[in-house]
Design an enzyme around this catalytic site. Structure first.
Site, mmCIF file in Angstrom:
data_model
loop_
_atom_site.group_PDB
_atom_site.id
_atom_site.type_symbol
_atom_site.label_atom_id
_atom_site.label_comp_id
_atom_site.label_asym_id
_atom_site.label_seq_id
_atom_site.Cartn_x
_atom_site.Cartn_y
_atom_site.Cartn_z
ATOM 1 N N ASP A 35 0.866 -1.108 0.156
ATOM 2 C CA ASP A 35 -0.065 0.102 0.002
ATOM 3 C C ASP A 35 0.824 1.230 -0.031
ATOM 4 O O ASP A 35 1.922 1.187 0.687
ATOM 5 C CB ASP A 35 -0.993 -0.088 1.305
ATOM 6 C CG ASP A 35 -2.177 1.167 1.062
ATOM 7 O OD1 ASP A 35 -2.451 1.541 0.050
ATOM 8 O OD2 ASP A 35 -2.808 1.167 2.002
ATOM 9 N N ASN A 83 -10.212 -2.401 -6.868
ATOM 10 C CA ASN A 83 -9.316 -1.591 -7.767
ATOM 11 C C ASN A 83 -9.965 -1.388 -9.168
ATOM 12 O O ASN A 83 -9.636 -0.306 -9.725
ATOM 13 C CB ASN A 83 -7.920 -1.919 -7.935
ATOM 14 C CG ASN A 83 -6.946 -1.948 -6.579
ATOM 15 O OD1 ASN A 83 -6.252 -2.837 -6.460
ATOM 16 N ND2 ASN A 83 -7.709 -0.954 -5.717
ATOM 17 N N ARG A 86 -11.173 2.243 -9.961
ATOM 18 C CA ARG A 86 -10.079 3.409 -10.249
ATOM 19 C C ARG A 86 -10.249 3.985 -11.487
ATOM 20 O O ARG A 86 -10.787 3.454 -12.429
ATOM 21 C CB ARG A 86 -8.818 3.012 -9.662
ATOM 22 C CG ARG A 86 -8.463 2.626 -8.280
ATOM 23 C CD ARG A 86 -7.292 2.417 -7.791
ATOM 24 N NE ARG A 86 -7.064 2.293 -6.464
ATOM 25 C CZ ARG A 86 -5.961 2.309 -5.893
ATOM 26 N NH1 ARG A 86 -4.628 2.616 -6.288
ATOM 27 N NH2 ARG A 86 -6.168 2.203 -4.318
ATOM 28 N N ARG A 203 1.494 -5.261 6.084
ATOM 29 C CA ARG A 203 0.989 -4.184 5.308
ATOM 30 C C ARG A 203 1.621 -2.649 5.233
ATOM 31 O O ARG A 203 1.969 -2.377 6.698
ATOM 32 C CB ARG A 203 -0.433 -3.838 5.692
ATOM 33 C CG ARG A 203 -1.189 -2.809 4.815
ATOM 34 C CD ARG A 203 -2.729 -2.742 5.028
ATOM 35 N NE ARG A 203 -3.393 -1.829 4.059
ATOM 36 C CZ ARG A 203 -4.472 -1.662 3.804
ATOM 37 N NH1 ARG A 203 -5.523 -2.514 4.173
ATOM 38 N NH2 ARG A 203 -4.913 -0.907 2.848
ATOM 39 N N ARG A 209 -5.930 -2.175 8.045
ATOM 40 C CA ARG A 209 -7.271 -2.908 7.703
ATOM 41 C C ARG A 209 -6.683 -4.022 6.823
ATOM 42 O O ARG A 209 -5.603 -4.222 6.296
ATOM 43 C CB ARG A 209 -7.949 -1.959 6.515
ATOM 44 C CG ARG A 209 -8.918 -0.864 7.177
ATOM 45 C CD ARG A 209 -9.435 -0.222 6.096
ATOM 46 N NE ARG A 209 -8.605 0.430 5.327
ATOM 47 C CZ ARG A 209 -7.957 1.460 5.286
ATOM 48 N NH1 ARG A 209 -8.055 2.302 6.360
ATOM 49 N NH2 ARG A 209 -7.176 1.767 4.286
HETATM 50 C C1 FPP Z 1 -1.685 0.190 -3.768
HETATM 51 O O1 FPP Z 1 -1.347 1.480 -3.432
HETATM 52 C C2 FPP Z 1 -1.262 -0.571 -4.736
HETATM 53 C C3 FPP Z 1 -1.898 -1.151 -5.693
HETATM 54 C C4 FPP Z 1 -3.324 -1.188 -5.807
HETATM 55 C C5 FPP Z 1 -1.042 -1.912 -6.825
HETATM 56 C C6 FPP Z 1 0.018 -2.686 -6.457
HETATM 57 C C7 FPP Z 1 0.945 -2.803 -7.740
HETATM 58 C C8 FPP Z 1 2.281 -2.797 -7.742
HETATM 59 C C9 FPP Z 1 3.222 -2.555 -6.744
HETATM 60 C C10 FPP Z 1 2.723 -2.920 -9.406
HETATM 61 C C11 FPP Z 1 3.596 -3.933 -9.756
HETATM 62 C C12 FPP Z 1 3.214 -5.159 -9.584
HETATM 63 C C13 FPP Z 1 3.663 -6.362 -10.021
HETATM 64 C C14 FPP Z 1 3.384 -7.594 -9.377
HETATM 65 C C15 FPP Z 1 4.834 -6.089 -10.946
HETATM 66 P P1 FPP Z 1 -2.117 2.639 -3.714
HETATM 67 O O2 FPP Z 1 -2.299 2.772 -5.088
HETATM 68 O O3 FPP Z 1 -3.719 2.100 -3.037
HETATM 69 O O4 FPP Z 1 -1.866 3.614 -2.730
HETATM 70 P P2 FPP Z 1 -2.485 4.915 -1.965
HETATM 71 O O5 FPP Z 1 -3.291 4.218 -0.854
HETATM 72 O O6 FPP Z 1 -1.258 5.882 -1.561
HETATM 73 O O7 FPP Z 1 -3.316 5.583 -2.961
#
Ligand code: FPP
Length: 262
Positions: A35, A83, A86, A203, A209
């Site tokens: 996250d 997601n 989004r 996390r 959460r």
């Molecule tokens: C959550 O951060 C992260 C994700 C929804 C995507 C995770 C994906 C990667 C790390 C990309 C690469 C993965 C692979 C397997 C190559 P967020 O966007 O919810 O962050 P925020 O809470 O700060 O908005």
């Protein structure tokens, strides 16, 4: 416990440095909610997808370190059922990143004895992502060093719904009696029935959460929260989390006396 190939030193929970090999217990299954990519990007006035792109570098580090210390299963929450809601640009950017990494990392997986597996509602993914997942799963299926599990288009409730549907069909066709449904039968109806429950859930970004991740499987997992945003989650911080886990006393609902056998 001596960890083969584990060199160098790392910061512990108390801040002093110890050799990697000082880790007392290595969790068999580590699950991670990655996250904070969006916040990382926002702080730098970059588009959110840049956060994901940098987060992918952390994925590589965590995969390498997990393999090195002998984690047997590593599950990463790459994309949730939620997601999909989004902005289109972000979803498209993430799908392109998945394609890019699934194409470029196959050799690394094979060289390191890593089996790739996907869990989730893969039917919702663009065909390019789905096909690359299938190809990499097929090509790495005989690797036994570590299972790298990507939870992608995954939701814990969604997984339970599909399990309940499957059990319902078995009851309807007379293959299963309702009384025969046990915890083991439910576990056996999930996406990856052979994978043991996570020992440790990490996390990042200080959020506390579960966010619809592995709802059934996390029943007795130890949860460690890191304050770092995923793109800045470092090797030291990963080991700090592993040390916190190693220091936990897991009782699985029993008393301390029962656990220690006294
Ligand atoms: C959550 O951060 C992260 C994700 C929804 C995507 C995770 C994906 C990667 C790390 C990309 C690469 C993965 C692979 C397997 C190559 P967020 O966007 O919810 O962050 P925020 O809470 O700060 O908005």
């Amino acid at each position: 416990m001596a960890i083969p190939g584990a060199e160098g030193d790392i910061a512990t929970t108390t801040g002093h440095r110890e050799p990697v090999s000082a880790l007392k217990i290595v969790p068999r299954h580590v699950a991670i909610i990655m996250d904070g990519n969006g916040r990382w990007a926002k702080k730098r006035f970059l588009p959110r997808v840049e956060g994901h792109r940098n987060g992918a570098k952390t994925v590589r580090m965590v995969v390498e370190e997990s393999r090195r210390i002998g984690v047997r299963y590593l599950t990463l929450f790459a994309f949730s059922t939620e997601n999909w809601r989004r902005p289109e640009e972000e979803v498209g950017g993430l799908m392109s990143l998945f394609v890019q990494h699934l194409e470029s990392e196959l050799d690394v997986l094979l060289k390191n004895g890593i089996r790739l597996r996907a869990m989730g509602d893969l039917s919702r993914l663009p065909p390019s992502v789905r096909e690359l997942l299938r190809r990499n799963e097929e090509r790495t299926k005989d690797m036994t060093g570590m299972d790298l599990i990507l939870a992608i288009s995954y939701g814990g409730r969604d997984e339970l719904v599909q399990a309940v549907r499957k059990l319902g069909r078995d009851i309807q066709s007379g293959k299963l009696a309702p009384e025969a449904i046990t915890e083991k039968v439910v576990s056996g109806s999930l996406y990856l029935p052979d994978v043991p429950d996570p020992d440790l859930l990490i996390r990042t970004s200080d959020e506390t959460r579960i966010s619809n991740f592995l709802l059934w499987q996390l029943a007795y997992s130890e949860i460690v929260v890191s304050p770092l945003l995923w793109p800045e989650f470092s090797r030291d911080e990963f080991y700090r989390c592993l040390h916190v886990f190693a220091g936990r006393n897991r009782r699985f609902g029993l008393t301390q006396e029962q656990v220690s056998g006294s």
